[in-house]
Design an enzyme around this catalytic site. Structure first.
Site, PDB file in Angstrom:
ATOM      1  N   GLY A 104       2.969 -22.529  20.665  1.00  0.00           N
ATOM      2  CA  GLY A 104       3.368 -22.296  22.051  1.00  0.00           C
ATOM      3  C   GLY A 104       2.414 -22.868  23.078  1.00  0.00           C
ATOM      4  O   GLY A 104       2.827 -23.470  24.066  1.00  0.00           O
ATOM      5  N   ASP A 106       0.511 -25.405  22.886  1.00  0.00           N
ATOM      6  CA  ASP A 106       0.488 -26.874  22.914  1.00  0.00           C
ATOM      7  C   ASP A 106       1.745 -27.478  23.531  1.00  0.00           C
ATOM      8  O   ASP A 106       1.667 -28.431  24.306  1.00  0.00           O
ATOM      9  CB  ASP A 106       0.317 -27.421  21.494  1.00  0.00           C
ATOM     10  N   THR A 107       2.926 -26.941  23.168  1.00  0.00           N
ATOM     11  CA  THR A 107       4.160 -27.673  23.511  1.00  0.00           C
ATOM     12  C   THR A 107       5.279 -26.831  24.099  1.00  0.00           C
ATOM     13  O   THR A 107       6.336 -27.362  24.398  1.00  0.00           O
ATOM     14  CB  THR A 107       4.723 -28.382  22.265  1.00  0.00           C
ATOM     15  N   ARG A 108       5.098 -25.510  24.255  1.00  0.00           N
ATOM     16  CA  ARG A 108       6.211 -24.686  24.752  1.00  0.00           C
ATOM     17  C   ARG A 108       6.707 -25.168  26.113  1.00  0.00           C
ATOM     18  O   ARG A 108       7.910 -25.189  26.381  1.00  0.00           O
ATOM     19  CB  ARG A 108       5.806 -23.214  24.854  1.00  0.00           C
ATOM     20  N   GLY A 136       2.571  -7.734  15.161  1.00  0.00           N
ATOM     21  CA  GLY A 136       2.234  -7.165  13.865  1.00  0.00           C
ATOM     22  C   GLY A 136       1.656  -8.194  12.917  1.00  0.00           C
ATOM     23  O   GLY A 136       1.324  -9.313  13.282  1.00  0.00           O
ATOM     24  N   GLU A 170       5.452 -19.206   9.431  1.00  0.00           N
ATOM     25  CA  GLU A 170       6.773 -19.824   9.587  1.00  0.00           C
ATOM     26  C   GLU A 170       6.911 -21.028   8.665  1.00  0.00           C
ATOM     27  O   GLU A 170       7.944 -21.232   8.021  1.00  0.00           O
ATOM     28  CB  GLU A 170       6.998 -20.266  11.036  1.00  0.00           C
TER      29      GLU A 170
END
Length: 950
Positions: A104, A106-108, A136, A170
């Site tokens: 997020g 870097d590129t969001r 969490g 992810e």
């Protein structure tokens, strides 16, 4: 020593290390054993030699395991510690076309945002997570299900990617899905070297080191393996000095995504007996011929006409330049001009513009002709009847270009015969009932989720199948009603019950699924039948929650029983026969004296309501006075409606004399346009109301709406000023369109902190907005179109950084825009056609997410700032009719996403040299450029994919 691979090299280095360790241990062991032999006994010597051997074996095992774990291309983890139970799945398989994985920070706000907008605008269902999903220690069920429910994943690997444990978690799940489920993975090496990812060097090595304390040794090894695997996948490498820029990469990813995306219509996942039907229709349409062919699919209700049409469409839509499927025409066009409605739906689907409106038949036909005559099309119109004039169907066939195919579905075979008189090319396919084998497979799937029933239920299944007589809808409903019932005695009792129903009474069969619901699920179903079909599921869910109906439990049950579906636009839908069944159930309850649902539309509707018995049981009332002659109602009857939750009144005049105080205390949702009330202050103030539609009302500003409202519609009312809304702390939608007497917006509007949608279009007396408007930080849509006296926008409006859509059309007196408008980087559409804007601020080029810019007929517009060329994701630029505009920016060619450029301006006499670099351009309109004297040389040989207009 020669190393044949990187693994060989590692083995060699580990071998030298191991050899030196063994030699060192052996030398020590010899010394100690010599001393033991001299002073002690032989058993001690044996013990001394056994211990170092065990140590050496342990070291060898560790080294070999490390090598194999680190360097195999992709491993299947022994267990997934992050896996959520399948019962919690909120994203079933195929629910997303693309999943975006990215860091997020870097590129969001840059590349990933641009990629998401491009995919979303193209109709690709794209999952882009919000930070609150990452909480969490374990991957959330939402992220897990989104990955498993996606067809393609784009992994944006940036310099800080490996510093995020969530990115790494992810990635492990994504690589696992690639291996086990065939998930398409597209890596983007965002200004990082793929070899650094592959071999965990530089930032990726440092990032993994920083994660040593964030996971176990086994988990860190999984992260390393996943990085190695994604680093080997061919993807897109963005480099600072390379020819390929970010816009190119976005376009290429979108091209791949469109192949994976669900441009398909929402249909059955498991089909039985359909393939042979599709093949037969294919032959009848003679798909190999380059001519217009038309077919009508007819048959009784529930026999599978729509299912067949959807299956054919989903198989072949990608063979055509444009395509559209318009479902359930008969039902959805009710209450509107069927011809205008159908034209509008055709244009919305073909243009892929959900907000497109058709004002009249003539203009709609002209635009339809322009689209169809250039493009080979596949068009399906589902469930036609005689209410749709055959002229449109004939016109549609005549306008279609060679190679196009048109499909109609209908229960009325005579409609197709009539059409065949005017268009001899029309063929007709009559749907046959399913055969015994296909029927058994369909029934078994909905009962057991397998193609054949278990042995103990096989004979009983065959009897149910025989009874259903090959009617797919009956088979699905019967199968769903028996799902989870594992006792033969229950099946036998159900069969006896079913066999008492004549097969031609299909609604009785459908009702069996309804009878199995609990009371709350029945209430949700009947509410949908009468009030929410075709409406957004989220709106219905909110209403159900306010009634304590637990929709998160109930709606999935209705879907499992095949009673409702949720379409690709998140709208609640159901089969016509099922809706008729629901109405029949409600009618039966009413006749028994305990009815909760009442729909009055007869000529004597008012009289029937006045004389109604059992009013204290009514929970939903739909009162349609369109055909009623007597429209005078007293308020006495409404005082009796003590349980009323949902109310819609259509076309009333001069009704409701008297007082409504203390009426309808349970009311949650009310639709009532053209209300004769002038004040509701003391008469009506339900404290549980969540949605109120009072469009075309005569209310004054003295009334106070209930504080519980989430949505308030007062469009086209006689209001001179906005009522005091300060108590509406949860209001999210405020519609004031067409309030032509409204001249001022109070500063207290800033207190609507939850407001996301504000529509003030056609408030013709409105001159200015308060400075406090900038405090509506959650606002996403703001409509000020046709506010003809609006002369300025406050500078504070630039604080609306989440605003996606700003509409300023026909604001004739609006001359200038705020200088810091570039701060509004959430803007996707900016529509200001026919406005008085004289110039755009230099900061306009900072609107990096802008896709549509409409400045058509801005007759005072004299110049565009050069910064506008920074709008790398702009697809449409409309400058037509802005006749004071003398030139286009020199660096126009930088706008690599531009597809449609309308630049018909009288004063333009030359085009910039860079215009030939617009690689995505499809439409160039230079009509009215009477003074055009110069075209760039290379532009003359440039070929546009679609057309140039002059």
């Amino acid at each position: 020593m020669y190393c044949s691979s990187k693994i060989d090299c590692k083995l060699t280095s580990q071998y030298h290390y191991l050899a030196s360790m063994v030699q060192f241990i052996l030398s020590i062991t010899r010394s100690i054993s010599a001393i033991a032999m001299e002073h002690y006994n032989h058993w001690l010597v044996v013990l001394i030699w056994v211990l170092p051997v065990l140590v050496i074996l342990t070291i060898i095992t560790i080294i070999i395991r490390s090598i194999l774990t680190r360097d195999r291309p992709c491993v299947d983890p022994p267990s997934n510690p992050f896996a959520a139970p399948s019962s919690t799945s909120s994203s079933p398989p195929g629910s997303w076309d693309v999943f975006l994985s990215f860091h997020g920070g870097d590129t969001r706000g840059s590349f990933t945002a641009h990629l998401y907008k491009a995919l979303h605008d193209a109709g690709v269902r794209t999952f882009m997570d919000e930070p609150e999903l990452r909480t969490g220690e374990e991957i959330s069920a939402g992220l897990f299900n989104a990955i498993h429910g996606s067809k393609m994943c784009v992994v944006v690997l940036s310099e800080n990617f490996a510093y995020s444990k969530w990115c790494l978690k992810e990635l492990v799940e994504i690589i696992s899905c690639q291996r086990t489920k065939g998930l398409v993975v597209v890596p983007v090496f965002y200004y990082v070297d793929p070899s650094d990812v592959r071999h965990r060097r530089k930032g990726f090595m440092e990032g993994l080191r920083s994660q040593k304390n964030a996971g176990s040794v086994e988990m860190v090894q999984k992260w390393e393996t996943a990085l190695a695997a994604v680093g080997r996948i061919k993807g897109h490498h963005l480099q600072k000095h390379a020819n390929e820029n970010e816009a190119d990469v976005v376009q290429k990813i979108m091209n791949v995504a469109l192949l994976q995306a669900s441009m398909k219509v929402h249909g059955e996942e498991h089909l039985f007996g359909v393939d042979s039907v599709i093949e037969e229709i294919y032959k009848k349409l003679q798909m190999e011929l380059n001519e217009v062919r038309v077919i009508g699919i007819c048959g009784m209700g529930g026999i599978g006409k729509t299912t067949i049409a959807k299956a054919f469409y989903n198989n072949y839509f990608n063979k055509f330049v444009i395509s559209c499927f318009i479902e359930n025409v008969k039902q959805k066009s009710q209450g509107a001009d069927p011809l205008v409605w159908l034209l509008e739906q055709l244009l919305v689907k073909l243009l892929r513009k959900n907000d497109f409106k058709v004002t009249d038949v003539g203009s709609g036909i002209r635009l339809l002709k322009e689209i169809l005559c250039f493009n080979k099309a596949l068009i399906v119109l589902d469930d036609l009847d005689q209410s749709i004039p055959s002229d449109l169907q004939i016109k549609l066939c005549n306008l279609a270009s060679p190679g196009s195919r048109i499909i109609f579905t209908t229960r009325d075979a005579n409609l197709l015969n009539q059409l065949k008189e005017d268009i001899p090319e029309v063929d007709i396919y009559t749907v046959k009932k399913l055969g015994q084998n296909d029927s058994l497979e369909l029934f078994s799937y909905h009962t057991f989720r397998k193609s054949m029933p278990p042995e103990m239920f096989r004979e009983l299944s065959a009897e149910f199948v025989t009874y259903a007589g090959g009617l797919p809808l009956a088979l699905k409903m019967l199968g769903s009603s028996l799902r989870g019932r594992n006792h033969v005695s229950f099946w036998e009792a159900m069969l006896i019950k079913v066999q008492k129903i004549p097969m031609d009474q299909i609604q009785e069969i459908l009702q069996l699924s309804y009878d199995e619901l609990d009371e709350t699920e029945k209430a949700i179903f009947l509410d949908i039948v009468f009030f929410f079909v075709g409406n957004d599921k989220d709106d219905a869910v909110y209403a159900f929650k306010s009634c304590d109906f637990y929709p998160d439990l109930g709606i999935p049950v209705l879907e499992e029983r095949c009673l409702i579906t949720v379409d690709e636009c998140n709208r609640l839908q159901m089969h016509n026969l099922i809706q008729d069944m629901g109405r029949k159930v409600a009618r039966k309850e009413f006749n028994q004296g305990n009815g909760r649902y009442l729909r009055l539309y007869q000529e004597n509707a008012c009289e029937r309501l006045q004389n109604l018995e059992g009013a204290d049981h009514i929970e939903l009332l739909l009162l349609d006075l369109t055909r009623s002659k007597a429209r005078q109602l007293t308020t006495k009857i409404f005082r009796k409606l003590c349980k009323l939750r949902l109310l819609e009144i259509i076309d009333p005049h001069n009704i409701l004399s008297g007082d409504l105080k203390n009426s309808c205390p349970e009311l949650r949702y009310m639709r009532w346009s053209h209300s004769p009330w002038t004040s509701v202050n003391a008469k009506f103030r339900s404290q549980r109301l969540v949605c109120l539609d009072m469009s075309y009302n005569r209310l004054d500003s003295s009334w106070k709406p209930p504080a519980s409202l989430k949505s308030l519609n007062m469009s086209y009312s006689k209001l001179k000023s906005i009522p005091n809304l300060s108590e509406l702390k949860v209001l999210e939608r405020l519609l004031l369109q067409g309030c032509q007497n409204l001249s001022k917006v109070p500063s207290t509007i800033s207190q609507l902190s939850k407001l996301g949608h504000l529509d003030m279009g056609s408030c013709r007396l409105l001159r200015e907005l308060p400075e406090s408007i900038g405090q509506l930080t959650l606002l996403r849509l703001f409509n000020l179109s046709h506010c003809v006296n609006l002369n300025q926008l406050p500078e504070t409006i630039t604080q609306l950084t989440r605003l996606n859509h700003l509409k300023l059309e026909c604001c004739y007196n609006l001359k200038r825009l705020p200088e810091r408008i570039g701060n509004m980087q959430g803007l996707i559409t900016f529509h200001a056609r026919w406005s008085g804007i004289e110039q755009l601020p230099d900061s306009f080029g900072e609107l990096i997410n802008l896709v549509h810019l409409n400045l058509f007929w801005c007759k005072n517009l004299t110049a565009l700032p050069d910064s506008i060329c920074k709008l790398m994701f702009l697809k449409e630029l409309n400058l037509g009719g802005s006749h004071k505009l003398k030139r286009l920016p020199e660096e126009l060619g930088k706008m690599q996403s531009l597809e449609r450029l309308y630049a018909g301006c009288e004063e333009i006499n030359e085009l910039p040299d860079s215009i030939g670099e617009l690689s995505s351009l499809q439409v160039l309109n230079l009509s009215a450029c009477r003074n055009l004297r110069y075209l760039p040389g290379h532009f003359l040989v440039y070929t546009f994919p679609h057309r140039m207009e002059k």
